[in-house]
Every structure is written in C-alpha cells, then in structure tokens.
Design a protein around this motif. Structure first.
Motif, mmCIF file in Angstrom:
data_model
loop_
_atom_site.group_PDB
_atom_site.id
_atom_site.type_symbol
_atom_site.label_atom_id
_atom_site.label_comp_id
_atom_site.label_asym_id
_atom_site.label_seq_id
_atom_site.Cartn_x
_atom_site.Cartn_y
_atom_site.Cartn_z
ATOM 1 N N ALA A 260 0.910 -1.089 -0.004
ATOM 2 C CA ALA A 260 0.106 -0.082 -0.005
ATOM 3 C C ALA A 260 0.975 1.381 0.087
ATOM 4 C CB ALA A 260 -1.069 0.015 1.319
ATOM 5 N N HIS A 261 1.943 1.344 0.826
ATOM 6 C CA HIS A 261 2.836 2.350 0.892
ATOM 7 C C HIS A 261 3.594 2.667 -0.411
ATOM 8 C CE1 HIS A 261 6.753 4.493 2.043
ATOM 9 N NE2 HIS A 261 5.819 5.143 2.643
ATOM 10 N N LEU A 262 3.949 1.715 -0.879
ATOM 11 C CA LEU A 262 4.725 1.672 -2.381
ATOM 12 C C LEU A 262 3.685 1.989 -3.459
ATOM 13 C CD1 LEU A 262 7.417 1.010 -3.611
ATOM 14 C CD2 LEU A 262 6.698 -1.261 -4.047
ATOM 15 N N MET A 263 2.524 1.804 -3.371
ATOM 16 C CA MET A 263 1.528 2.326 -4.360
ATOM 17 C C MET A 263 1.375 3.878 -4.342
ATOM 18 S SD MET A 263 -2.288 0.598 -5.234
ATOM 19 C CE MET A 263 -2.794 0.881 -3.727
ATOM 20 N N VAL A 264 1.208 4.445 -3.085
ATOM 21 C CA VAL A 264 1.142 5.694 -2.956
ATOM 22 C C VAL A 264 2.239 6.643 -3.102
ATOM 23 C CG1 VAL A 264 0.635 7.548 -0.904
ATOM 24 C CG2 VAL A 264 -0.871 5.375 -0.982
ATOM 25 N N VAL A 265 3.294 6.110 -2.773
ATOM 26 C CA VAL A 265 4.678 6.607 -3.242
ATOM 27 C C VAL A 265 4.936 6.952 -4.640
ATOM 28 C CG1 VAL A 265 7.094 6.406 -3.242
ATOM 29 C CG2 VAL A 265 5.991 5.732 -0.938
ATOM 30 N N THR A 266 4.601 5.707 -5.309
ATOM 31 C CA THR A 266 4.636 5.748 -6.698
ATOM 32 C C THR A 266 3.618 7.099 -7.471
ATOM 33 O OG1 THR A 266 5.388 3.641 -6.812
ATOM 34 C CG2 THR A 266 4.539 4.731 -8.994
ATOM 35 N N PHE A 267 2.312 6.983 -6.858
ATOM 36 C CA PHE A 267 1.651 7.594 -7.183
ATOM 37 C C PHE A 267 1.811 9.169 -6.817
ATOM 38 C CE2 PHE A 267 -2.110 10.375 -5.851
ATOM 39 C CZ PHE A 267 -3.077 10.216 -7.105
ATOM 40 N N TYR A 268 2.210 9.624 -5.789
ATOM 41 C CA TYR A 268 2.616 10.880 -5.387
ATOM 42 C C TYR A 268 3.961 11.461 -6.023
ATOM 43 C CZ TYR A 268 -0.888 12.170 -1.906
ATOM 44 O OH TYR A 268 -2.028 12.430 -1.097
ATOM 45 N N TYR A 269 4.853 10.806 -6.315
ATOM 46 C CA TYR A 269 6.226 11.016 -6.626
ATOM 47 C C TYR A 269 5.946 11.430 -8.176
ATOM 48 C CZ TYR A 269 9.231 10.790 -2.651
ATOM 49 O OH TYR A 269 9.641 10.874 -1.382
ATOM 50 N N SER A 270 5.265 10.129 -8.897
ATOM 51 C CA SER A 270 5.288 10.638 -10.420
ATOM 52 C C SER A 270 4.275 11.877 -10.712
ATOM 53 C CB SER A 270 4.453 9.406 -10.810
ATOM 54 O OG SER A 270 3.116 9.139 -10.464
ATOM 55 N N ALA A 271 3.326 12.244 -9.965
ATOM 56 C CA ALA A 271 2.293 13.119 -10.068
ATOM 57 C C ALA A 271 3.208 14.643 -9.778
ATOM 58 C CB ALA A 271 1.094 13.245 -9.511
ATOM 59 N N ILE A 272 3.931 14.664 -8.625
ATOM 60 C CA ILE A 272 4.535 15.997 -8.472
ATOM 61 C C ILE A 272 5.718 16.251 -9.140
ATOM 62 C CG2 ILE A 272 5.533 17.267 -6.397
ATOM 63 C CD1 ILE A 272 3.652 15.863 -4.551
ATOM 64 N N ILE A 273 6.480 15.279 -9.427
ATOM 65 C CA ILE A 273 7.807 15.581 -10.072
ATOM 66 C C ILE A 273 7.307 16.069 -11.895
ATOM 67 C CG2 ILE A 273 9.790 14.415 -11.180
ATOM 68 C CD1 ILE A 273 9.987 12.864 -8.823
ATOM 69 N N TYR A 274 6.202 15.291 -12.070
ATOM 70 C CA TYR A 274 5.910 15.790 -13.538
ATOM 71 C C TYR A 274 5.439 17.063 -13.454
ATOM 72 C CZ TYR A 274 2.711 16.565 -17.615
ATOM 73 O OH TYR A 274 2.097 17.060 -18.543
ATOM 74 N N THR A 275 4.658 17.726 -12.237
ATOM 75 C CA THR A 275 4.328 18.782 -12.437
ATOM 76 C C THR A 275 5.310 19.990 -12.161
ATOM 77 O OG1 THR A 275 2.199 18.272 -11.194
ATOM 78 C CG2 THR A 275 2.894 20.784 -10.816
ATOM 79 N N TYR A 276 6.344 19.861 -11.518
ATOM 80 C CA TYR A 276 7.313 20.656 -11.052
ATOM 81 C C TYR A 276 8.779 20.502 -11.983
ATOM 82 C CZ TYR A 276 4.805 22.373 -7.122
ATOM 83 O OH TYR A 276 3.768 22.978 -6.317
ATOM 84 N N VAL A 277 8.789 19.830 -12.865
ATOM 85 C CA VAL A 277 9.656 19.627 -14.007
ATOM 86 C C VAL A 277 9.225 19.939 -15.202
ATOM 87 C CG1 VAL A 277 11.673 18.125 -14.677
ATOM 88 C CG2 VAL A 277 11.124 18.042 -12.409
ATOM 89 N N GLN A 278 8.074 19.815 -15.469
ATOM 90 C CA GLN A 278 7.597 20.028 -16.856
ATOM 91 C C GLN A 278 7.971 21.316 -17.397
ATOM 92 O OE1 GLN A 278 3.422 20.655 -17.087
ATOM 93 N NE2 GLN A 278 3.177 21.194 -15.037
ATOM 94 N N PRO A 279 7.910 21.346 -18.702
ATOM 95 C CA PRO A 279 8.282 22.646 -19.400
ATOM 96 C C PRO A 279 6.936 23.670 -19.123
ATOM 97 C CG PRO A 279 7.832 21.014 -20.925
ATOM 98 C CD PRO A 279 8.089 20.419 -19.822
ATOM 99 N N GLY A 280 7.121 24.775 -19.113
ATOM 100 C CA GLY A 280 6.012 25.755 -18.745
ATOM 101 C C GLY A 280 5.520 26.103 -20.332
ATOM 102 N N SER A 281 4.827 25.032 -20.806
ATOM 103 C CA SER A 281 4.033 25.458 -22.237
ATOM 104 C C SER A 281 2.735 25.335 -21.886
ATOM 105 C CB SER A 281 4.400 24.446 -23.163
ATOM 106 O OG SER A 281 4.175 23.178 -22.865
ATOM 107 N N GLY A 282 1.865 25.829 -22.724
ATOM 108 C CA GLY A 282 0.359 25.864 -22.533
ATOM 109 C C GLY A 282 -0.052 24.421 -22.371
ATOM 110 N N SER A 283 0.146 23.447 -23.181
ATOM 111 C CA SER A 283 -0.272 22.058 -23.335
ATOM 112 C C SER A 283 0.236 21.434 -22.000
ATOM 113 C CB SER A 283 0.290 21.436 -24.455
ATOM 114 O OG SER A 283 1.771 21.294 -24.410
#
Length: 326
Positions: A260-283
């Motif tokens: 359960a913990h591993l599932m939540v870890v993967t969920f949170y890290y993938s979402a947040i890292i995507y948000t803060y490392v993504q390029p600042g484009s409209g899409s």
C-alpha cells in the motif's frame, strides 16, 4: 471595484522608482479554473464538494481514531496521523477557493493570497513526500532489522523525524515563496490553473525568473528525486528480505505491509515530479491541471482507504470511538 478578468494595478514603492522601472505591479490575479465551459460548472461544483467532504471526513476519522485509541499509539500510526493532517491541510489550501469560484463568488485571488496559497501547498506537499520516505525507512527497519526496531525507531526518534519533515519543508517553501516577492507582475494576470501553483505563476512575471526556476528545480531534486531514491533503496532491501522468507504466510504479511505504501509513493512522486519539472508550455499546464487534481484531491481521499480503512486495528478503533461508523 474591478471586473473579474481585468488586470488591476498597484503602484509599489517610491514614485521615482516606478518611473525608473516604467511598470506597476498587479494587485490580483484571475484563476482560469478547471474548465472554461460554463456548462460543466454545476458538475464540478458537486464533484469537488463531495470530494472535499470525503477528504476532511475520512482523514479526520483516522486522526481521531489514532489519537483517542491507546492501542494505536504506535510509531506506524503516529506517521499515519501526521499524514492525515497533511492531507486535510493540503486539500483545504486548494478546494475551498476553487469551490468559491465555481459558485460564482469570484475567480480572482489577491497577490498576497496567491503567495500564501503557494507557500502552504508547497509546505504540505513537500512534507508529505518526505514523510513517505520516513515511513519507508520505518518499514525497512521493521522488516529487515526487527531486533533493532525499538532502538532505531524509538518514540523520540520518530518525533524528531516528523518534526524535521515539517521544518525542512517549511524552510523550502519559505525560500521559494520569498523569491517570488522580488518578481514584478505587470502584464497578463490570468493564471492558467485552478489554484496558485509555482510553475503556473512563473509564466507571468515581466522580470527575470532564472533564479526562481533554478531554486524550483533544486527543491524538486532534493524533496522529490532524492527522497524517491531513498524510498526505492529502502524497498530494494525490503523486497530482498521478503524473498528470503520461507513461509508463504510470512511473505504475504510482509508484502501487504509495504504494498500500500509503495503504491501511494509511486502515485505521489510521479504526479508531483511531473508538475514541477515539466516545461512551462500551454499544453503542459493543461495536463498539469489533471495531475494536480491527483495529488490535491484524489490522493488525500485514497490515503485513508489504502493505509487505514483496510487495516483491522483501525476498523476496531473506529468502531470504539465512533460506533455508528463501523
């Protein structure tokens, strides 16, 4: 009073300084919202109202059950209680303002309000990621070094870990929010998001954002990538230890403790890292809205279910504290 969607300006500092720089700073911003289609307003209002109620109710029940039941005053549940508080705080930073906009009370947010929202969302999200790392270490000690568990994970150590998590994340959030104060927002005031989030706001300034971008990436590497690596290292040792267990029942119990913990870890890290490392484009910002919903709304709902409501001890505790719940 200014009309929503119309830039509002405020002169900051001495007039001579303003004349020198030839700009004025915005008083407020306009949040784009979840969808620009008015036909979906009622749907989203009902959707987020239900989700916010579920987040607050579920995590409050978990926190109170752990706090009021002596049998749950263990180190594992101590971390879960902190996680429940973080989930409530994280969602409460975002959804009330979003709901206010959906009922037509205004989608604008003041400059100070925007910075305040960024500070708290960064604080709670960063603390949650680091807490997940602490929980992974707790599981590592429990499974790989059970004889030393009481020494390595004593109550003072756990309190210190939790306090450090809150403190480091607060410092990180303070630095990144403080760096925003030096920026000047003198043109477009439409934030292409449903709340003030750092990547979305950094698309708007008319002054250089190089230092902000560098510090954002550094913070993301430290809080996101480094903690994720520590978590994965812990789980590599955990998996190796589980594979050495001869009993099928022992393997099942050890795996259920960590899956359960591993599932939540993967969920949170993938979402947040995507948000803060993504390029600042409209899409990417449009995709970021969907991803942000995952860690500000969906994750806080799933955490009580994944971690606690499936746990027999928590169910018993909930039944004692709230007889009508179980």
């Amino acid at each position: 009073m200014a009309t929503i969607g119309t830039p509002v300006y405020l002169k900051v500092g001495a007039r001579s300084q303003i004349a020198k720089n030839n700009y004025t700073d915005l008083v407020d911003f306009v949040l784009q919202g979840v969808s620009g289609d008015p036909g979906f307003q009622v749907f989203f209002l009902a959707f987020f109202s239900i989700f916010y109620t579920m987040v607050v109710t579920g995590n409050t029940l978990i926190f109170m059950a752990i706090s009021l039941n002596p049998s749950l005053h263990t180190l594992m549940y101590f971390f879960l209680a902190n996680l429940a508080l973080m989930d409530i705080a994280c969602t409460s930073t975002v959804l009330p303002k979003l709901l206010k906009g959906l009922v037509g009370k205004g989608s604008h947010i003041s400059y100070k309000g925007c910075l305040t929202q960024i500070f708290f969302i960064s604080w709670f999200l960063g603390a949650e990621l680091m807490l997940l790392t602490a929980m992974a270490y707790d599981r590592y000690v429990a499974i790989c070094r059970p004889l030393h568990y009481s020494m390595l994970m004593s109550r003072p150590v756990c309190v210190l870990l939790a306090g450090t998590v809150w403190a480091i994340s607060a410092i990180n959030s303070s630095v990144n929010t403080g760096l925003l104060v030096r920026l000047h927002f003198c043109g477009h005031n439409q934030i292409r998001h449903f709340f003030c989030e750092l990547p979305a706001l950094l698309l708007l300034p008319c002054s250089p954002t190089t230092l902000n971008n560098i510090m954002t990436v550094l913070a993301d590497v430290f809080i996101g990538v480094v903690n994720f690596l520590f978590t994965m290292i812990s789980y590599s040792f955990i998996i190796a230890s589980i594979l050495r267990i001869h009993s099928a029942e022992g393997k099942r119990r050890a795996s259920s403790t960590c899956s359960a913990h591993l599932m939540v870890v993967t969920f949170y890290y993938s979402a947040i890292i995507y948000t803060y490392v993504q390029p600042g484009s409209g899409s990417s910002m449009e995709n970021g809205k969907v991803v942000s919903l995952l860690y500000t709304t969906v994750g806080p709902i799933l955490n009580p279910l994944i971690y606690s409501l499936r746990n027999k001890d928590v169910k018993v505790a909930l039944g004692k504290v709230f007889p009508c719940v179980c």
